[in-house]
Write an enzyme that holds these catalytic residues in place. Structure first.
Site, PDB file in Angstrom:
ATOM      1  N   TYR A  26       3.312 -17.421  -1.394  1.00 46.98           N
ATOM      2  CA  TYR A  26       4.261 -18.126  -2.285  1.00 46.98           C
ATOM      3  C   TYR A  26       4.730 -19.422  -1.629  1.00 46.98           C
ATOM      4  CZ  TYR A  26       4.454 -13.946  -5.163  1.00 46.98           C
ATOM      5  OH  TYR A  26       4.104 -12.914  -5.981  1.00 46.98           O
TER       6      TYR A  26
ATOM      7  N   LYS B  21      -2.589 -11.281  -6.130  1.00 49.23           N
ATOM      8  CA  LYS B  21      -2.486 -12.060  -4.901  1.00 49.23           C
ATOM      9  C   LYS B  21      -2.205 -11.130  -3.729  1.00 49.23           C
ATOM     10  CE  LYS B  21       1.175 -11.793  -3.388  1.00 49.23           C
ATOM     11  NZ  LYS B  21       2.077 -10.659  -3.009  1.00 49.23           N
TER      12      LYS B  21
HETATM   13  P1  NAD Z   1       1.713  -0.034  -4.578  1.00 49.06           P
HETATM   14  O1  NAD Z   1       1.579   0.560  -3.231  1.00 49.06           O
HETATM   15  O2  NAD Z   1       2.960   0.229  -5.326  1.00 49.06           O
HETATM   16  O3  NAD Z   1       0.493   0.423  -5.503  1.00 49.06           O
HETATM   17  C1  NAD Z   1      -0.825   0.457  -5.002  1.00 49.06           C
HETATM   18  C2  NAD Z   1      -1.693   1.255  -5.956  1.00 49.06           C
HETATM   19  O4  NAD Z   1      -3.004   1.323  -5.375  1.00 49.06           O
HETATM   20  C3  NAD Z   1      -1.208   2.696  -6.149  1.00 49.06           C
HETATM   21  O5  NAD Z   1      -1.395   3.061  -7.483  1.00 49.06           O
HETATM   22  C4  NAD Z   1      -2.131   3.501  -5.250  1.00 49.06           C
HETATM   23  O6  NAD Z   1      -2.331   4.828  -5.702  1.00 49.06           O
HETATM   24  C5  NAD Z   1      -3.423   2.700  -5.358  1.00 49.06           C
HETATM   25  N1  NAD Z   1      -4.340   2.899  -4.208  1.00 49.06           N
HETATM   26  C6  NAD Z   1      -5.651   3.126  -4.316  1.00 49.06           C
HETATM   27  N2  NAD Z   1      -6.202   3.270  -3.117  1.00 49.06           N
HETATM   28  C7  NAD Z   1      -5.216   3.163  -2.227  1.00 49.06           C
HETATM   29  C8  NAD Z   1      -5.171   3.246  -0.798  1.00 49.06           C
HETATM   30  N3  NAD Z   1      -6.260   3.453  -0.054  1.00 49.06           N
HETATM   31  N4  NAD Z   1      -3.975   3.106  -0.209  1.00 49.06           N
HETATM   32  C9  NAD Z   1      -2.855   2.850  -0.926  1.00 49.06           C
HETATM   33  N5  NAD Z   1      -2.836   2.771  -2.268  1.00 49.06           N
HETATM   34  C10 NAD Z   1      -4.008   2.922  -2.917  1.00 49.06           C
HETATM   35  O7  NAD Z   1       1.475  -1.604  -4.419  1.00 49.06           O
HETATM   36  P2  NAD Z   1       1.906  -2.750  -5.420  1.00 49.06           P
HETATM   37  O8  NAD Z   1       3.227  -3.286  -4.998  1.00 49.06           O
HETATM   38  O9  NAD Z   1       1.741  -2.320  -6.803  1.00 49.06           O
HETATM   39  O10 NAD Z   1       0.831  -3.883  -5.036  1.00 49.06           O
HETATM   40  C11 NAD Z   1      -0.495  -3.854  -5.544  1.00 49.06           C
HETATM   41  C12 NAD Z   1      -1.073  -5.283  -5.521  1.00 49.06           C
HETATM   42  O11 NAD Z   1      -0.261  -6.101  -6.341  1.00 49.06           O
HETATM   43  C13 NAD Z   1      -1.089  -5.949  -4.152  1.00 49.06           C
HETATM   44  O12 NAD Z   1      -2.227  -6.742  -4.015  1.00 49.06           O
HETATM   45  C14 NAD Z   1       0.148  -6.824  -4.151  1.00 49.06           C
HETATM   46  O13 NAD Z   1       0.032  -7.949  -3.314  1.00 49.06           O
HETATM   47  C15 NAD Z   1       0.199  -7.220  -5.597  1.00 49.06           C
HETATM   48  N6  NAD Z   1       1.579  -7.537  -6.039  1.00 49.06           N
HETATM   49  C16 NAD Z   1       1.808  -8.730  -6.616  1.00 49.06           C
HETATM   50  C17 NAD Z   1       3.077  -9.059  -7.016  1.00 49.06           C
HETATM   51  C18 NAD Z   1       3.320 -10.379  -7.690  1.00 49.06           C
HETATM   52  O14 NAD Z   1       4.471 -10.768  -7.851  1.00 49.06           O
HETATM   53  N7  NAD Z   1       2.274 -11.072  -8.141  1.00 49.06           N
HETATM   54  C19 NAD Z   1       4.145  -8.184  -6.812  1.00 49.06           C
HETATM   55  C20 NAD Z   1       3.873  -6.947  -6.231  1.00 49.06           C
HETATM   56  C21 NAD Z   1       2.573  -6.643  -5.845  1.00 49.06           C
END
Ligand code: NAD
Length: 375
Positions: free
Chosen positions: A221, A135
């Site tokens: 949410y 999401k």
């Molecule tokens: P994060 O920044 O911790 O991780 C992002 C990942 O994408 C990293 O591994 C990074 O290397 C990679 N990536 C690839 N290309 C990139 C770019 N151009 N810029 C930045 N990063 C890049 O983020 P996250 O918290 O893991 O979130 C990732 C996804 O998961 C998002 O869509 C977020 O909304 C979703 N999420 C959902 C929940 C939930 O409860 N459902 C919780 C957290 C995150």
């Protein structure tokens, strides 16, 4: 036997073949469609994959961590060792499409910055893999449509990473609404926010990568709980934006409030922010109320009602429940609790909220009736 080892034996068919004992086999049931465990490949090994999804996959019954897709070479070795991932199941963003030839991978789970969701979900579908897309589903309704179309064309299943849809507290809310335990819902209030103090250059604060600020990150949410807290899709929305730290939130929305109107005349209020905490759902009905507080976090969630009851369920990983629900949907045809149409419905509301803000809070009429998604 560790669950991970058990998962791997199952995936290789060794348990069903009788190469290990009948007790383990009994655990999987027989002829239920659930004998096979589905292999999941996580795409993007950031904080959500690292601290929530991968650990949850050690606790799932119908799927397991089979592969990874990462742009960071160093992570390959770490994940390979930690989760016993075979070399053949490790991909980068460039060779990702060859995953089509890998029978170990049944589901691709896209956990990348929001603007990359549609590209990778569509590529996964074209590779013939079922898709879980985090999401918000995408950064526009048009992108949601493109993902849904690609999955339909490839005849693969699609779900959005709405972990709350698999949480027992959510089902309890839906039950109260369905059974009218407290009468007719008249007012729903939902908050979802946190204070962002991290690197100002993070992708979540960059419009091109995130597609929006608090609204697309946490606001979805509030949109979701407002809907299952009333059992209806809203018929209109009006919204306002607030800003206290413009030097930090240069590119994306900091705080948004919105008011919903529901078909029965009920009112809804949602609050979302990257600069204030909020984590609550309260539903006032004609004969009482119920609330969850906290309502949207990883749990334990906590709830109470006007009858003096506490709403309480044993804590389980929402992510494990969510991935198992999707695996069961694929294996047995059970309900898809977070289908693509739901992610698209929420993006229609997100776009209407941004439009209302641009028009100084003007009411936007929502026509969601034909979508068939009301929870
Ligand atoms: P994060 O920044 O911790 O991780 C992002 C990942 O994408 C990293 O591994 C990074 O290397 C990679 N990536 C690839 N290309 C990139 C770019 N151009 N810029 C930045 N990063 C890049 O983020 P996250 O918290 O893991 O979130 C990732 C996804 O998961 C998002 O869509 C977020 O909304 C979703 N999420 C959902 C929940 C939930 O409860 N459902 C919780 C957290 C995150």
């Amino acid at each position: 036997m560790k669950r991970r080892d058990f998962n791997q034996l199952l995936s290789k068919g060794l348990i069903g073949s009788g190469l290990i004992g009948p007790i383990a086999f009994a655990k999987t049931g027989s002829a239920t469609g659930l004998e096979k465990k589905l292999g999941i490949a996580l795409v993007g090994l950031g904080s959500y994959s690292t601290y929530q999804l991968a650990p949850a996959l050690m606790d799932t019954e119908h799927c397991y961590l089979a592969g990874i897709v990462t742009g960071t070479k160093e992570k390959e070795k770490i994940w390979k060792e930690k989760y016993s991932i075979p070399e053949r199941n490790i991909y980068n963003y460039e060779n990702f499409d060859t995953i089509a030839d890998n029978d170990d991978i049944d589901i691709v789970y896209v956990v990348l910055p929001n603007s990359m969701h549609s590209d990778f979900s569509i590529r996964a579908a074209k590779a013939g893999k079922h898709v879980i897309c985090e999401k918000p589903m995408a950064v526009s309704v048009a992108e949601c449509d493109a993902i849904i179309d690609a999955c339909e064309k490839a005849k693969v299943k699609l779900s959005v990473g709405y972990r709350m849809q698999s949480d027992p507290y959510t089902n309890e809310v839906k039950k109260h609404i369905r059974e009218k335990t407290f009468g007719e819902p008249l007012f729903v209030s939902s908050d979802a926010g946190y204070i962002s103090r991290g690197n100002p250059n993070q992708w979540r604060l960059n419009q091109d990568l995130s597609g929006g600020g608090a609204l697309v990150n946490m606001g979805v949410y509030s949109i979701q709980t407002s809907i299952y807290g009333t059992g209806s899709n809203p018929i209109s929305v009006s919204a306002q934006e607030f800003s206290t730290r413009p030097e930090y939130f240069k590119d994306t929305d900091e705080t948004i409030t919105a008011q919903f109107e529901f078909p029965n005349g009920a009112a809804g209020h949602m609050f979302t922010s990257h600069n204030a905490n909020g984590n609550r759902l309260k539903v006032h009905c004609s004969d009482g109320w119920f609330e969850l507080d906290p309502a949207h976090s990883y749990g334990p969630i906590s709830g109470r009602t006007s009858k003096g009851n506490v709403i309480s369920f044993p804590h389980r990983s929402q992510q494990a429940l969510q991935m198992d629900d999707f695996a069961k949907h694929i294996l047995t045809g059970s309900t898809n609790v977070a289908p693509g149409a739901m992610g698209k419905r929420d993006m229609i509301i997100v776009e209407a909220i941004y439009k209302s803000i641009k028009k100084d809070g003007a009411k936007q009429i929502l026509d969601l009736g034909t979508m068939g998604i009301v929870t």
